[in-house]
Scaffold this motif. Structure first.
Motif, PDB file in Angstrom:
ATOM      1  N   MET A 186       6.370 -11.092   3.902  1.00 57.62           N
ATOM      2  CA  MET A 186       7.480 -10.765   4.807  1.00 57.62           C
ATOM      3  C   MET A 186       6.988  -9.844   5.924  1.00 57.62           C
ATOM      4  O   MET A 186       6.410  -8.794   5.661  1.00 57.62           O
ATOM      5  N   GLY A 201       5.657  -7.678   1.816  1.00 60.08           N
ATOM      6  CA  GLY A 201       4.788  -7.097   2.844  1.00 60.08           C
ATOM      7  C   GLY A 201       4.060  -8.237   3.530  1.00 60.08           C
ATOM      8  O   GLY A 201       4.229  -9.408   3.154  1.00 60.08           O
ATOM      9  N   GLY A 234       7.331  14.892   3.563  1.00 55.45           N
ATOM     10  CA  GLY A 234       6.453  15.518   4.561  1.00 55.45           C
ATOM     11  C   GLY A 234       5.207  14.649   4.647  1.00 55.45           C
ATOM     12  O   GLY A 234       5.283  13.445   4.433  1.00 55.45           O
ATOM     13  N   ALA A 238       8.701   0.023   4.097  1.00 50.78           N
ATOM     14  CA  ALA A 238       7.958  -0.500   5.246  1.00 50.78           C
ATOM     15  C   ALA A 238       8.191   0.376   6.477  1.00 50.78           C
ATOM     16  O   ALA A 238       9.320   0.760   6.775  1.00 50.78           O
ATOM     17  N   GLY A 243       5.093   2.752  -1.196  1.00 47.95           N
ATOM     18  CA  GLY A 243       5.741   1.592  -1.816  1.00 47.95           C
ATOM     19  C   GLY A 243       4.939   1.080  -2.995  1.00 47.95           C
ATOM     20  O   GLY A 243       5.507   0.756  -4.054  1.00 47.95           O
ATOM     21  N   SER A 268       0.848  -1.201   0.000  1.00 51.51           N
ATOM     22  CA  SER A 268       0.000   0.000   0.000  1.00 51.51           C
ATOM     23  C   SER A 268       0.880   1.246   0.000  1.00 51.51           C
ATOM     24  O   SER A 268       2.117   1.151   0.075  1.00 51.51           O
ATOM     25  N   GLY A 269       0.226   2.392  -0.101  1.00 52.23           N
ATOM     26  CA  GLY A 269       0.892   3.686   0.083  1.00 52.23           C
ATOM     27  C   GLY A 269       2.039   3.973  -0.872  1.00 52.23           C
ATOM     28  O   GLY A 269       1.975   3.653  -2.066  1.00 52.23           O
TER      29      GLY A 269
HETATM   30  N1  LIG Z   1       2.304   8.975   4.958  1.00 49.73           N
HETATM   31  C1  LIG Z   1       3.104   9.912   5.400  1.00 49.73           C
HETATM   32  O1  LIG Z   1       2.696  11.045   5.682  1.00 49.73           O
HETATM   33  C2  LIG Z   1       4.587   9.641   5.525  1.00 49.73           C
HETATM   34  C3  LIG Z   1       5.447  10.733   5.670  1.00 49.73           C
HETATM   35  C4  LIG Z   1       6.813  10.508   5.776  1.00 49.73           C
HETATM   36  C5  LIG Z   1       7.302   9.213   5.741  1.00 49.73           C
HETATM   37  N2  LIG Z   1       6.438   8.161   5.589  1.00 49.73           N
HETATM   38  C6  LIG Z   1       7.011   6.809   5.568  1.00 49.73           C
HETATM   39  O2  LIG Z   1       6.731   6.197   4.337  1.00 49.73           O
HETATM   40  C7  LIG Z   1       6.756   4.785   4.481  1.00 49.73           C
HETATM   41  C8  LIG Z   1       5.534   4.190   3.805  1.00 49.73           C
HETATM   42  O3  LIG Z   1       4.369   4.568   4.520  1.00 49.73           O
HETATM   43  P1  LIG Z   1       2.994   4.922   3.809  1.00 49.73           P
HETATM   44  O4  LIG Z   1       2.656   6.309   4.137  1.00 49.73           O
HETATM   45  O5  LIG Z   1       3.050   4.487   2.400  1.00 49.73           O
HETATM   46  O6  LIG Z   1       1.952   4.021   4.668  1.00 49.73           O
HETATM   47  P2  LIG Z   1       1.252   2.632   4.415  1.00 49.73           P
HETATM   48  O7  LIG Z   1       0.317   2.701   3.256  1.00 49.73           O
HETATM   49  O8  LIG Z   1       0.715   2.234   5.747  1.00 49.73           O
HETATM   50  O9  LIG Z   1       2.450   1.646   3.975  1.00 49.73           O
HETATM   51  C9  LIG Z   1       3.279   1.019   4.887  1.00 49.73           C
HETATM   52  C10 LIG Z   1       3.882  -0.202   4.209  1.00 49.73           C
HETATM   53  O10 LIG Z   1       4.773  -0.793   5.160  1.00 49.73           O
HETATM   54  C11 LIG Z   1       4.479  -2.169   5.252  1.00 49.73           C
HETATM   55  N3  LIG Z   1       4.741  -2.664   6.605  1.00 49.73           N
HETATM   56  C12 LIG Z   1       4.329  -2.133   7.783  1.00 49.73           C
HETATM   57  N4  LIG Z   1       4.720  -2.913   8.799  1.00 49.73           N
HETATM   58  C13 LIG Z   1       5.379  -3.957   8.249  1.00 49.73           C
HETATM   59  C14 LIG Z   1       6.003  -5.119   8.769  1.00 49.73           C
HETATM   60  N5  LIG Z   1       6.019  -5.387  10.086  1.00 49.73           N
HETATM   61  N6  LIG Z   1       6.603  -5.977   7.911  1.00 49.73           N
HETATM   62  C15 LIG Z   1       6.601  -5.733   6.581  1.00 49.73           C
HETATM   63  N7  LIG Z   1       6.013  -4.668   6.017  1.00 49.73           N
HETATM   64  C16 LIG Z   1       5.410  -3.798   6.851  1.00 49.73           C
HETATM   65  C17 LIG Z   1       2.997  -2.301   4.904  1.00 49.73           C
HETATM   66  O11 LIG Z   1       2.727  -3.594   4.406  1.00 49.73           O
HETATM   67  P3  LIG Z   1       1.876  -4.718   5.201  1.00 49.73           P
HETATM   68  O12 LIG Z   1       0.912  -4.022   6.109  1.00 49.73           O
HETATM   69  O13 LIG Z   1       1.228  -5.495   4.094  1.00 49.73           O
HETATM   70  O14 LIG Z   1       2.897  -5.535   5.919  1.00 49.73           O
HETATM   71  C18 LIG Z   1       2.848  -1.250   3.822  1.00 49.73           C
HETATM   72  O15 LIG Z   1       3.154  -1.809   2.574  1.00 49.73           O
HETATM   73  C19 LIG Z   1       6.826   4.516   5.985  1.00 49.73           C
HETATM   74  O16 LIG Z   1       8.148   4.178   6.330  1.00 49.73           O
HETATM   75  C20 LIG Z   1       6.444   5.849   6.592  1.00 49.73           C
HETATM   76  O17 LIG Z   1       6.997   6.033   7.874  1.00 49.73           O
HETATM   77  C21 LIG Z   1       5.100   8.337   5.475  1.00 49.73           C
END
Ligand SMILES: NC(=O)c1ccc[n+]([C@@H]2O[C@H](COP(=O)([O-])OP(=O)(O)OC[C@H]3O[C@@H](n4cnc5c(N)ncnc54)[C@H](OP(=O)(O)O)[C@@H]3O)[C@@H](O)[C@H]2O)c1
Length: 242
Positions: free
Chosen positions: A58, A36, A182, A87, A18, A15-16
């Motif tokens: 994973m 994931g 951000g 992740a 990635g 999701s998101g």
């Molecule tokens: N959204 C924001 O505002 C923001 C801002 C700055 C940085 N980020 C960073 O961007 C990255 C992606 O986040 P996102 O915003 O795209 O949110 P997201 O849609 O919740 O994506 C998170 C991804 O991480 C995977 N993940 C989480 N826990 C995991 C685990 N234990 N093992 C393997 N995979 C895991 C999830 O896959 P599964 O659930 O399928 O395992 C999912 O594919 C994160 O590192 C986040 O901190 C986000």
């Protein structure tokens, strides 16, 4: 598979950011490894992509299993050029509930380090490659509402710098990219009316551009680089008040 096809693994692509990066990179010809916990989402993403993709279940908090899984994915793909760690998790945790702090640390610190180290060992062995990880503007200062999240991203950015120093000292052709977005419109950015929230498509496009340039570090977008600069340099007494 063509011999000149670029190959990448995206850890956390169900999701998101990635998932969006997978779509952008596949359109540009990348063969992808997708990992994931939600394997059904990875498999349906794979079906939509124009290039070949490999999926693996994973959970990065299971570090030993994840190290084995990443190594076998690399083998199955016949090697990779780029590994992106997207992740991550995070919670607003005003009451400092241990379960939430623990999950954040186990994922963003322990799990992410296991993946980074496995990737770097692989790239060191083949003397080339590119590792990128999604940190955050949150890495720049502490947070009253989600202290472990900001601290875990500070750890990640610092860790990546350490690895980059190690690579540069040896003059190797391995790039390390620290991506600091951000607020992005994904499941992780909880809450309504969030400040300066950015569309996923724009974020993924800018990240991909930075990856192609093999940048050391990139803020996404430029306005967040500006806010990051202010945040980082704000005197503590002022920072406590905002
Ligand atoms: N959204 C924001 O505002 C923001 C801002 C700055 C940085 N980020 C960073 O961007 C990255 C992606 O986040 P996102 O915003 O795209 O949110 P997201 O849609 O919740 O994506 C998170 C991804 O991480 C995977 N993940 C989480 N826990 C995991 C685990 N234990 N093992 C393997 N995979 C895991 C999830 O896959 P599964 O659930 O399928 O395992 C999912 O594919 C994160 O590192 C986040 O901190 C986000």
């Amino acid at each position: 598979m063509g011999v000149n096809m670029k190959k990448a693994i995206i850890i956390g692509s169900s999701s998101g950011i990635g998932m969006q990066l997978a779509q952008v990179m596949s359109k540009d010809g990348f063969v992808l490894g997708l990992t994931g916990r939600r394997i059904e989402l990875l498999d349906s993403l794979k079906d939509q992509l124009p290039t070949q993709a490999y999926t693996k279940h994973m959970d990065i908090t299971n570090t030993n299993a994840s190290i084995d899984c990443l190594n076998s994915l690399i083998d199955e793909m016949g090697g990779v050029d780029l590994i992106i760690v997207s992740a991550g998790t995070g919670y607003v945790n005003k009451n400092l509930e241990w379960k939430l702090e623990q999950e954040t640390i186990n994922t963003n610190v322990l799990g992410v380090t296991a993946i980074i180290d496995t990737s770097i060992r692989y790239f060191l062995n083949k003397k080339s490659g590119h590792l990128a990880a999604i940190s955050s503007v949150a890495s720049l200062r502490g947070s009253a509402e989600c202290p472990s999240y900001n601290a875990s991203k500070a750890y990640l950015s610092n860790y990546l710098e350490g690895i980059r120093c190690k690579i540069k000292k040896q003059n190797l052709d391995i790039a390390i990219t620290d991506i600091k977005p951000g607020l992005v419109d994904t499941a992780m950015a909880k809450g309504d009316g969030l400040f300066w929230i950015m569309p996923l498509e724009k974020v993924a496009a800018q990240i991909y551009t930075a990856l192609k340039k093999r940048k050391d570090q990139v803020y996404v977008t430029k306005r967040w680089a500006f806010l990051g600069f202010i945040l980082k340099n704000l005197p503590r007494a002022l920072y406590y008040k905002i």
